[in-house]
Design a protein around this motif. Structure first.
Motif, short mmCIF file in Angstrom:
data_model
loop_
_atom_site.label_atom_id
_atom_site.label_comp_id
_atom_site.label_asym_id
_atom_site.label_seq_id
_atom_site.Cartn_x
_atom_site.Cartn_y
_atom_site.Cartn_z
N ALA A 202 0.83 -1.22 0.00
CA ALA A 202 0.00 0.00 0.00
C ALA A 202 0.85 1.25 0.00
N GLY A 203 2.15 1.13 0.05
CA GLY A 203 3.05 2.27 0.03
C GLY A 203 3.31 2.87 1.38
N ASN A 204 2.93 2.16 2.44
CA ASN A 204 3.13 2.67 3.79
C ASN A 204 4.34 1.96 4.38
N ALA A 205 5.52 2.45 4.06
CA ALA A 205 6.77 1.81 4.44
C ALA A 205 7.00 1.85 5.94
N ALA A 206 6.61 2.95 6.58
CA ALA A 206 6.85 3.08 8.02
C ALA A 206 6.08 2.03 8.80
N ASP A 207 4.79 1.87 8.48
CA ASP A 207 4.01 0.86 9.18
C ASP A 207 4.48 -0.55 8.82
N ALA A 208 4.96 -0.69 7.57
CA ALA A 208 5.46 -2.00 7.17
C ALA A 208 6.67 -2.39 8.00
N ASP A 209 7.58 -1.42 8.18
CA ASP A 209 8.77 -1.71 9.02
C ASP A 209 8.35 -2.01 10.47
N LYS A 210 7.33 -1.29 10.94
CA LYS A 210 6.83 -1.52 12.30
C LYS A 210 6.34 -2.95 12.49
N PHE A 211 5.54 -3.43 11.54
CA PHE A 211 5.02 -4.79 11.65
C PHE A 211 6.11 -5.84 11.42
N ASP A 212 7.11 -5.51 10.60
CA ASP A 212 8.24 -6.44 10.43
C ASP A 212 9.02 -6.57 11.73
N ASN A 213 9.17 -5.46 12.46
CA ASN A 213 9.85 -5.52 13.78
C ASN A 213 9.04 -6.37 14.77
N LEU A 214 7.72 -6.23 14.71
CA LEU A 214 6.88 -7.07 15.58
C LEU A 214 7.03 -8.54 15.21
N ALA A 215 7.12 -8.81 13.94
CA ALA A 215 7.31 -10.19 13.49
C ALA A 215 8.63 -10.75 14.01
N LYS A 216 9.67 -9.89 13.98
CA LYS A 216 10.98 -10.34 14.49
C LYS A 216 10.91 -10.62 16.00
N ILE A 217 10.23 -9.77 16.74
CA ILE A 217 10.09 -10.01 18.19
C ILE A 217 9.35 -11.31 18.44
N ALA A 218 8.29 -11.56 17.68
CA ALA A 218 7.52 -12.80 17.84
C ALA A 218 8.38 -14.01 17.51
N LEU A 219 9.21 -13.87 16.48
CA LEU A 219 10.09 -15.00 16.12
C LEU A 219 11.13 -15.24 17.21
N GLN A 220 11.64 -14.18 17.84
CA GLN A 220 12.58 -14.34 18.95
C GLN A 220 11.91 -15.07 20.11
N ARG A 221 10.68 -14.71 20.43
CA ARG A 221 9.94 -15.40 21.49
C ARG A 221 9.69 -16.85 21.11
N GLN A 222 9.38 -17.08 19.84
CA GLN A 222 9.16 -18.45 19.38
C GLN A 222 10.42 -19.30 19.56
N ILE A 223 11.57 -18.72 19.19
CA ILE A 223 12.83 -19.44 19.32
C ILE A 223 13.12 -19.74 20.80
N SER A 224 12.84 -18.78 21.67
CA SER A 224 13.07 -18.96 23.10
C SER A 224 12.21 -20.10 23.66
N GLU A 225 10.95 -20.11 23.29
CA GLU A 225 10.06 -21.17 23.76
C GLU A 225 10.47 -22.53 23.20
N GLU A 226 10.88 -22.58 21.98
CA GLU A 226 11.33 -23.84 21.36
C GLU A 226 12.58 -24.37 22.06
N ASN A 227 13.48 -23.44 22.42
CA ASN A 227 14.70 -23.85 23.13
C ASN A 227 14.35 -24.45 24.51
N GLU A 228 13.41 -23.80 25.18
CA GLU A 228 13.00 -24.33 26.49
C GLU A 228 12.34 -25.71 26.33
N ALA A 229 11.55 -25.87 25.28
CA ALA A 229 10.91 -27.16 25.02
C ALA A 229 11.97 -28.22 24.72
N LYS A 230 12.98 -27.84 23.95
CA LYS A 230 14.05 -28.79 23.62
C LYS A 230 14.85 -29.15 24.87
#
Length: 262
Positions: free
Chosen positions: A91-119
């Protein structure tokens, strides 16, 4: 350490050769009673340890499941944030796009942390599961041994009672065995035989005395006849003393002429 100690006791008791222990015992019944107490107490300890171990295992499994579930949720959030960022960028909204990409990265970090604890919890769960399985097997083996001990104890007690009854019957039979000289009846019979022999001896002795008395009576008779003949000699002369002897001589002389005539 306490669990390992209980596990060691269970292994020792399950491997124990009960028959050998009973055979070598001075008092098998006391040995069996002690073994029943030991197995009963150790089964109670084992059940408590197994219950605690199972409880800890279930906590680990629950935590592991929560870690796995949390990892999946953070993965879903990362995916949703990433898609939102792509939409914003389109949609041409780069700022919001970067914001949601950062949220995705945070979620992936949490996912990796939980997976490590499970392992990290997976090996602990596997080890605890193995311990629980061994404890359960050992507990079942101890319960089987305990049932064997109780059955063996009942068997030995029954055999002891039978042996005791047989001994009592044997002693009773022995006491009335007329052929056994050591039995009560045998001793009583021997006493009677001795009394009978004593009575026979007295009877024989009495008979001997009676015969002697009769013999003395015959001797007295002979002496009386001699005295009578002596008295006849003194009072009536020799003719009277001869008595029947002279008459017998005359009869013999009268028979002689008749024999010559024939």
């Amino acid at each position: 350490m306490a669990k390992q100690s209980i596990f060691g006791r269970i292994s020792t008791l399950v491997r124990a050769n009960i028959n050998s222990m009973i055979d070598s015992a001075e008092d098998p019944q006391k040995m069996l009673d002690q073994l029943v107490r030991d197995y009963t107490n150790n089964i109670a300890d084992a059940e408590a340890a197994i219950a605690e171990t199972i409880g800890n295992l279930r906590l680990l499994e629950r935590d592991h499941q929560e870690d796995v579930q949390a990892a999946a949720e953070w993965g879903s959030k990362a995916l949703a944030a990433s898609r939102r960022a792509d939409e914003m960028r389109t949609a041409g909204n780069a700022a919001d796009a970067d914001k949601f990409d950062n949220l995705a990265k945070i979620a992936l970090q949490r996912q990796i942390s939980e997976e490590n604890e499970a392992k990290a919890s997976a090996p602990q769960i596997a080890a605890q599961t193995e311990v629980v399985d061994k404890l359960k097997d050992g507990l079942n083996g101890m319960k089987t041994k305990l049932d064997q001990l109780r059955a063996k104890r009942s068997e030995l007690l029954a055999r002891a009672k039978v042996a005791e009854a047989q001994n009592k019957v044997h002693d009773a039979i022995k006491s009335v065995n007329v052929l056994d000289p050591t039995s009560e009846i045998g001793r009583f019979e021997d006493k009677i035989r001795r009394q009978e022999a004593l009575a026979a001896g007295k009877q024989e002795l009495a008979a001997s005395s009676l015969d002697a008395q009769f013999e003395s009576l015959e001797d007295v008779g002979e002496l009386t006849e001699v005295e009578a003949r002596l008295a006849a000699l003194k009072s009536g002369g020799q003719q009277s003393a001869l008595g029947a002897g002279g008459a017998q001589a005359d009869a013999q002389q009268q028979q002689l002429p008749s024999q010559h005539q024939q």
